[in-house]
Write an enzyme that holds these catalytic residues in place. Structure first.
Site, PDB file in Angstrom:
ATOM      1  N   ASP A   1     -22.336 -56.905 -51.390  1.00 37.63           N
ATOM      2  CA  ASP A   1     -22.307 -55.458 -51.165  1.00 37.63           C
ATOM      3  C   ASP A   1     -22.389 -54.795 -52.544  1.00 37.63           C
ATOM      4  O   ASP A   1     -21.412 -54.779 -53.299  1.00 37.63           O
ATOM      5  CB  ASP A   1     -21.005 -55.096 -50.434  1.00 37.63           C
ATOM      6  CG  ASP A   1     -20.816 -53.589 -50.304  1.00 37.63           C
ATOM      7  OD1 ASP A   1     -21.651 -52.832 -50.828  1.00 37.63           O
ATOM      8  OD2 ASP A   1     -19.811 -53.178 -49.685  1.00 37.63           O
TER       9      ASP A   1
ATOM     10  N   HIS B   1     -14.593 -52.971 -48.799  1.00 38.28           N
ATOM     11  CA  HIS B   1     -14.700 -51.691 -48.084  1.00 38.28           C
ATOM     12  C   HIS B   1     -14.748 -52.015 -46.589  1.00 38.28           C
ATOM     13  O   HIS B   1     -15.216 -53.086 -46.200  1.00 38.28           O
ATOM     14  CB  HIS B   1     -15.996 -51.013 -48.538  1.00 38.28           C
ATOM     15  CG  HIS B   1     -16.221 -49.640 -47.999  1.00 38.28           C
ATOM     16  ND1 HIS B   1     -16.729 -49.398 -46.740  1.00 38.28           N
ATOM     17  CD2 HIS B   1     -16.022 -48.422 -48.552  1.00 38.28           C
ATOM     18  CE1 HIS B   1     -16.836 -48.097 -46.557  1.00 38.28           C
ATOM     19  NE2 HIS B   1     -16.408 -47.474 -47.640  1.00 38.28           N
TER      20      HIS B   1
ATOM     21  N   LYS C   1     -25.496 -43.206 -53.522  1.00 38.84           N
ATOM     22  CA  LYS C   1     -24.580 -43.521 -54.625  1.00 38.84           C
ATOM     23  C   LYS C   1     -25.354 -43.790 -55.906  1.00 38.84           C
ATOM     24  O   LYS C   1     -24.770 -43.938 -56.974  1.00 38.84           O
ATOM     25  CB  LYS C   1     -23.731 -44.736 -54.267  1.00 38.84           C
ATOM     26  CG  LYS C   1     -22.778 -44.475 -53.102  1.00 38.84           C
ATOM     27  CD  LYS C   1     -21.717 -45.525 -53.036  1.00 38.84           C
ATOM     28  CE  LYS C   1     -21.061 -45.620 -51.690  1.00 38.84           C
ATOM     29  NZ  LYS C   1     -20.154 -44.512 -51.392  1.00 38.84           N
TER      30      LYS C   1
ATOM     31  N   CYS D   1     -11.412 -45.963 -47.675  1.00 36.66           N
ATOM     32  CA  CYS D   1     -12.000 -46.904 -46.693  1.00 36.66           C
ATOM     33  C   CYS D   1     -11.774 -48.347 -47.128  1.00 36.66           C
ATOM     34  O   CYS D   1     -12.656 -49.211 -46.978  1.00 36.66           O
ATOM     35  CB  CYS D   1     -13.486 -46.634 -46.466  1.00 36.66           C
ATOM     36  SG  CYS D   1     -13.841 -45.006 -45.853  1.00 36.66           S
TER      37      CYS D   1
ATOM     38  N   GLN E   1     -21.317 -50.177 -55.161  1.00 42.46           N
ATOM     39  CA  GLN E   1     -20.676 -49.599 -56.353  1.00 42.46           C
ATOM     40  C   GLN E   1     -21.167 -50.274 -57.630  1.00 42.46           C
ATOM     41  O   GLN E   1     -20.716 -49.918 -58.718  1.00 42.46           O
ATOM     42  CB  GLN E   1     -19.149 -49.727 -56.254  1.00 42.46           C
ATOM     43  CG  GLN E   1     -18.543 -49.027 -55.057  1.00 42.46           C
ATOM     44  CD  GLN E   1     -18.651 -47.502 -55.134  1.00 42.46           C
ATOM     45  OE1 GLN E   1     -19.033 -46.922 -56.154  1.00 42.46           O
ATOM     46  NE2 GLN E   1     -18.342 -46.840 -54.042  1.00 42.46           N
TER      47      GLN E   1
HETATM   48  N1  C6P Z   1     -17.745 -45.981 -50.369  1.00 39.30           N
HETATM   49  C1  C6P Z   1     -16.270 -44.378 -51.423  1.00 39.30           C
HETATM   50  O1  C6P Z   1     -15.853 -43.226 -51.627  1.00 39.30           O
HETATM   51  P1  C6P Z   1     -22.183 -45.997 -47.018  1.00 39.30           P
HETATM   52  O2  C6P Z   1     -21.145 -45.130 -46.403  1.00 39.30           O
HETATM   53  O3  C6P Z   1     -22.888 -46.863 -45.995  1.00 39.30           O
HETATM   54  O4  C6P Z   1     -23.128 -45.278 -47.904  1.00 39.30           O
HETATM   55  O5  C6P Z   1     -21.408 -47.010 -48.012  1.00 39.30           O
HETATM   56  C2  C6P Z   1     -20.371 -47.808 -47.530  1.00 39.30           C
HETATM   57  C3  C6P Z   1     -19.742 -48.568 -48.647  1.00 39.30           C
HETATM   58  C4  C6P Z   1     -19.869 -49.944 -48.662  1.00 39.30           C
HETATM   59  N2  C6P Z   1     -19.355 -50.682 -49.662  1.00 39.30           N
HETATM   60  C5  C6P Z   1     -18.709 -50.120 -50.689  1.00 39.30           C
HETATM   61  C6  C6P Z   1     -18.196 -50.979 -51.790  1.00 39.30           C
HETATM   62  C7  C6P Z   1     -18.548 -48.729 -50.730  1.00 39.30           C
HETATM   63  O6  C6P Z   1     -17.910 -48.174 -51.768  1.00 39.30           O
HETATM   64  C8  C6P Z   1     -19.055 -47.927 -49.673  1.00 39.30           C
HETATM   65  C9  C6P Z   1     -18.851 -46.446 -49.655  1.00 39.30           C
HETATM   66  C10 C6P Z   1     -17.488 -44.568 -50.554  1.00 39.30           C
HETATM   67  O7  C6P Z   1     -15.744 -45.350 -51.933  1.00 39.30           O
HETATM   68  C11 C6P Z   1     -17.396 -43.799 -49.278  1.00 39.30           C
HETATM   69  S1  C6P Z   1     -16.163 -44.435 -48.205  1.00 39.30           S
END
Ligand code: C6P
Length: 426
Positions: free
Chosen positions: A220, A143, A246, A384, A223
């Site tokens: 990270d 991401h 999430k 993203c 997910q």
């Molecule tokens: N992915 C998606 O629709 P934040 O925005 O900080 O809560 O998470 C960022 C982020 C970091 N790593 C991974 C693997 C992610 O999937 C995400 C967020 C969302 O896939 C929003 S772009």
């Protein structure tokens, strides 16, 4: 919305029915008021869980109760309410600690989310430790939040960012990864589960490989954490990050796990109240962990809400959630694979419950729009993860992502709606 967000008359959680043995998805769904909504005259089928998850009543009620009866600033007051809010906030930290099996609560730093957690490590650890020519190794399926913070710190320090490739199926090429992991690598930063492909990476093996080369490992977990048990001590990772929203908690809160000795040695990320022991114009001394990294009034309600979310899913059980979601994934994957003209993007052997797909000649945004007319919420675009799209030669995908409150019928509704999209365009 057909079900409002009015708090239940019963105390928090008292009306929850989470059966211990069988997976009673209908009972679980009653805990999520928003799932009873209708959209465009159709029952909502919420399949955008990878973007953000819905919140169960105990989380909503916990936040309401906090603001209705417990709100005060923390770590500062001697009065009763401040002590209560402080105790709740710190209890939430212990919940996060236990959820990921960290050794101590002081290894849990509350942050705004995964993005802020990675930026914290990049700016604090990275600026203090990276030298020109040092390398950070990520994968091609990260991401943007696990790419751009490293690019920023590389620009500041002269370090180099490298990305290990993945196969056409979306599987990390471990041979290539091992080859790119050298004595110059100072940190490996890898997603546990790809948000664009669903790939589950072999993070245990990756952490070991990093350590064998003398590098640190950041995972990270954005997910992964809503879908599977995570044990940071078993993984032996140095840092693990995730976002609360999430994992059925509120937005604006997340956690950075770091091994104590690393966090201890790292300089503060931001300055301000609460992260200091004493301040004078001659010399300021910093607070102990975890507060050294938590400048300013934190998202108190968010942390407490996150604690309630973790309690909720722990009650159901992460293994059972994982098992159930795998059934949904298999059912939807099998059915979608049979539709002519549809291609699933990301078919690695180990996958979390999300399906990215494209349809010949139809733009993903059009797929999303027609699905929305059917009441089905999915995400379309690059998610993203633009390097993933570039690697696979697609500008965007449509992505359906499941949570444990989704049903087999909803998986079937998705499949019917995809067929309808094709009919409309043909
Ligand atoms: N992915 C998606 O629709 P934040 O925005 O900080 O809560 O998470 C960022 C982020 C970091 N790593 C991974 C693997 C992610 O999937 C995400 C967020 C969302 O896939 C929003 S772009």
């Amino acid at each position: 919305m057909s079900a409002g967000l009015t708090p239940a008359a019963t105390p928090s959680g008292a009306d929850r029915i989470v059966p211990v043995r069988s997976f009673d998805v209908e009972a679980i769904r009653r805990d999520f008021p928003i799932l009873a909504s209708t959209v465009n005259g159709k029952p909502l089928v919420y399949l955008d869980n990878a973007a953000t998850s819905q919140k169960p009543r105990p989380v909503i009620e916990t936040i309401m109760r906090y603001y209705a009866a417990e709100n005060a600033n923390i770590h500062r007051g001697v009065h009763w309410l401040s002590e209560l809010a402080t105790a709740k906030h710190e209890a939430a930290r212990v919940k996060v600690q236990h959820f990921i099996n960290a050794a101590a609560a002081r290894e849990i730093i509350f942050v705004r989310g995964a993005t802020e957690a990675i930026n914290l490590v990049a700016q604090s650890w990275g600026r203090a430790n990276l030298r020109p020519g040092d390398e950070i190794l990520v994968t091609g399926m990260e991401h943007h939040s696990n790419i751009v913070p490293w690019q920023i710190v590389c620009e500041a320090t002269g370090a180099i960012l490298r990305a290990a490739p993945f196969s056409d199926r979306g599987q990390l090429l471990l041979g290539e990864f091992d080859r790119m992991l050298t004595g110059k690598t100072r940190l490996v930063a890898v997603t546990h589960v790809s948000n664009a492909l669903g790939t589950i990476n072999p993070v245990h093996r990756i952490v070991q490989a990093a350590h064998d080369r003398g590098a640190l490992a950041l995972i990270d977990g954005c997910q992964a954490i809503p879908h599977m048990p995570v044990d940071v001590r078993e993984l032996d990772c140095d840092f693990y990050v995730f976002s609360g929203h999430k994992v059925f908690g509120p937005t604006g809160i997340g956690a950075l796990y770091g091994k104590e000795k690393l966090l201890d040695a790292m300089p503060p990320y931001q300055g301000g109240g609460d992260m200091i022991k004493s301040v004078s114009f001659e010399k300021t001394t910093y607070n102990d962990l975890p507060y050294k990294f938590e400048a300013g009034t934190p998202h108190i309600a968010g942390a407490i809400g996150l604690g309630a979310a973790l309690d909720y899913i722990q009650d159901i059980g992460m293994r059972r959630i994982n098992e159930y979601e795998n059934q949904l994934l298999t059912r939807a994957t099998n059915a979608i694979s049979e539709i002519p003209g549809v291609r699933i993007i990301g078919t690695p052997p180990c996958k979390a419950s999300l399906i990215s797909f494209v349809i010949d000649g139809i733009h993903p945004h059009d797929i999303g729009t027609i699905l929305d007319q059917e009441g089905i919420a999915i995400r379309t675009g690059h998610h993203c993860a633009q390097p993933v799209m570039e690697r696979l030669g697609v500008p965007a995908t449509a992505r359906a992502s499941f949570a444990f409150y989704n049903t087999h019928q909803e998986a079937d509704a998705l499949v019917r709606a995809i067929r309808k999209v094709i009919e409309v365009f043909n």
